[in-house]
Design an enzyme around this catalytic site. Structure first.
Site, PDB file in Angstrom:
ATOM      1  CG  ASP A  66      10.400   1.817  31.713  1.00  0.00           C
ATOM      2  OD1 ASP A  66      11.324   1.479  30.946  1.00  0.00           O
ATOM      3  OD2 ASP A  66      10.593   2.459  32.757  1.00  0.00           O
TER       4      ASP A  66
ATOM      5  CE  LYS B 277       5.546   0.413  32.965  1.00  0.00           C
ATOM      6  NZ  LYS B 277       5.241   1.828  32.947  1.00  0.00           N
TER       7      LYS B 277
END
Ligand code: SF4
Length: 237
Positions: free
Chosen positions: A145, A127
């Protein structure tokens, strides 16, 4: 919603993206930064913390330490106290210092521009690497996310909570030119309308294209709130 073909799903996804672009024309990375390194640090700080809180913390941090060299040589306890409000500060301080040391020793003090190199840095997962690649270097990247996970499931684009599988499925579904923007758009929509606990489907401008998977409904087909005791805490902003 009747079973849809792969092509129909792609077409529906593009319609959603086009609408979201109109609704959120200024959607962008919410973490304040001036350099790729600042974005890397801010993204590490954003784990289990809101972007707003990180943005309150980084001005003070970056006024004390600017370059990877500064962070590599920083006193750990001073670093910890400067980022304490973002939570998990001991781990974050240790990772930021270690990542800065690696940048200095392996990359001449510069943030690398590939997933393989970024992913190898302390405290940097897929991420964080995707945030930096997409927003600091303009490399199309899919950031997954909590919002992207929730919305891509509700929209029926994926059926998994596994971030790596979601990233891969969305990259397959969405044109490469939209990858970075899609993350921003879903995050904006997740914060404003498609809330984790009580999605505002009646106010949602993409409702026509949403099968609302996983959204509980009452008899009047309106979203219902779960009792507080059964709510699962949301992990991010
Ligand atoms: S219709 Fe409801 S579940 Fe679907 S995107 Fe909109 S708010 Fe989320």
């Amino acid at each position: 919603m009747a079973a849809e073909s792969r092509e129909q799903k792609k077409t529906r996804a593009l319609k959603v993206i086009n609408l979201l672009h109109k609704i959120y024309p200024d959607a962008k990375c919410s973490l304040d930064h001036k350099t790729p390194f600042q974005l890397l640090v801010a993204t590490i700080l954003s784990a289990q913390c809101t972007d707003a809180r990180v943005n309150m913390t980084t001005p003070g941090l970056f006024s004390k330490f600017q370059t990877p060299e500064d962070f590599a040589n920083a006193d750990l306890s001073q670093l910890e106290s400067l980022i304490k409000s973002t939570g998990f500060y001991k781990n974050k301080a240790k990772n930021i210092k270690a990542a800065a040391k690696e940048l200095v020793s392996k990359y001449g003090g510069k943030v690398p521009q590939t997933m393989d190199e970024l992913f190898g840095l302390a405290g940097v997962g897929r991420k964080t690497a995707n945030v930096v690649l997409g927003n600091a270097f303009g490399v199309p990247s899919m950031v997954v996310d909590t919002h992207v996970t929730r919305l891509s499931n509700r929209l029926g684009w994926v059926k998994t909570e596994d971030a790596v599988k979601i990233e891969s499925a969305l990259m397959d579904l969405i044109p490469r030119t939209e990858w970075t923007d899609l993350s921003h758009l879903l995050i904006y929509h997740g914060r404003a309308i498609c809330l984790a606990r009580s999605p505002r489907c009646d106010d949602c401008q993409i409702f026509r294209f949403c099968p609302k998977r996983g959204v509980e409904r009452n008899k009047s087909d309106r979203p219902i709130n779960k009792p507080k005791a059964s709510l699962k805490a949301e992990g991010a902003s």
